[in-house]
Design an enzyme around this catalytic site. Sequence first.
Site, short mmCIF file in Angstrom:
data_model
loop_
_atom_site.label_atom_id
_atom_site.label_comp_id
_atom_site.label_asym_id
_atom_site.label_seq_id
_atom_site.Cartn_x
_atom_site.Cartn_y
_atom_site.Cartn_z
CG ASP A 296 19.47 33.70 12.56
OD1 ASP A 296 19.70 34.29 11.48
OD2 ASP A 296 18.33 33.60 13.04
N GLY B 247 26.28 31.81 10.62
CA GLY B 247 26.53 31.29 9.28
C GLY B 247 25.43 31.68 8.32
CG ASP B 248 24.35 32.22 3.71
OD1 ASP B 248 23.12 32.03 3.81
OD2 ASP B 248 24.88 32.64 2.67
NE ARG C 61 7.89 33.18 13.64
CZ ARG C 61 7.84 34.31 14.34
NH1 ARG C 61 6.75 35.04 14.32
NH2 ARG C 61 8.87 34.72 15.06
CG HIS D 175 6.88 32.85 6.31
ND1 HIS D 175 5.97 33.44 7.15
CD2 HIS D 175 8.11 33.16 6.82
CE1 HIS D 175 6.59 34.08 8.12
NE2 HIS D 175 7.88 33.92 7.94
#
Length: 325
Positions: A191, A215-216, A232, A235
């Site tokens: 995350d 991280g990204d 999740r 969305h």
Amino acid sequence: MIENDLLRILTGGWVAQATSVAARIGLPDALSAGPSDAAALSRGLGVDSRALARLLRLLTAAGLLEENGEAYTLTEMGALLRRENLGPLAALYGSDYFMASWAALEHSVTTGEQAFTHVHGTPVFDYLAGRPDRSGEFHAGMAAGTLYFRRVPDVHDFTGARAVVDVGGGTGALLAEILRRAPHTRGVLFDVPDVIATAGRALEDVADRCHLVGGDMFASVPDGGDTYLLSRILHDWDDEQCATILGNLAKAMPPGAKLLVIERVVSADALLPAAFDLHMMVMTGGRERTLPELHAMLIRAGLTPASVTDLPLGMRLLTAVLETS
């Protein structure tokens, strides 16, 4: 009568806010010790007794409490509002910045723009990044809304997985559930760095088998897993952003690896996905999607859709495979 049914819809927001206030003041936890009357509850909670009595009356009518004489007890549904269950989610949904965003729903419907950004001047995740208290409340609420996590290892067998990578895994609650059920599996929680810095409590008993990585996901995701989780996440983003995320996953996944996607799936008669679809429009500019839309996104990323399984809280588990060449 149809007029009463309509009025229940029109006053539904009041009931929701009353429920949120009950969670925020700690009422469900106070009643966990046993039956109590309004006077005793007000003293313990530090609130006005007459006002609390009126709140208790509405919560009883809503089916969250039962009244026996002057004493109140939690119903089975009301017990879900305790802090260890859905209480933090109820508190979050009634927070001032959530409510202010929903109050601007007409702006979203009229313009197609995010209500949250219109009201607060910045997208929701940027807003939270600069407010640790709000971020903590948000992630606590998101973690509380994960009762379906307990069912994921029941509907998907992880015992043969060597390494499970949870992309955008937040506090690690889902990954922890999986690692407890698959004692020979290792995990990676991935995350943004700010979230990873505060994560780990949920993983304490499996920490020796779990690696935390910041991280990204729009740049890259960790490679080396044979099972990837995306719970999740889609969305929150538009189709182009989702394509980037799924593309990065496909690049990181070895041939034969599985991707598990958990989302609410929109259909003609499903109330919860429709409600959350509107919520995504208000809060992030994202959206809930139909099953054909989700499958099309997976296929465009080079993944082959496989099974679809129902989960609690209106969630569904979609599996996809990166085929061998």
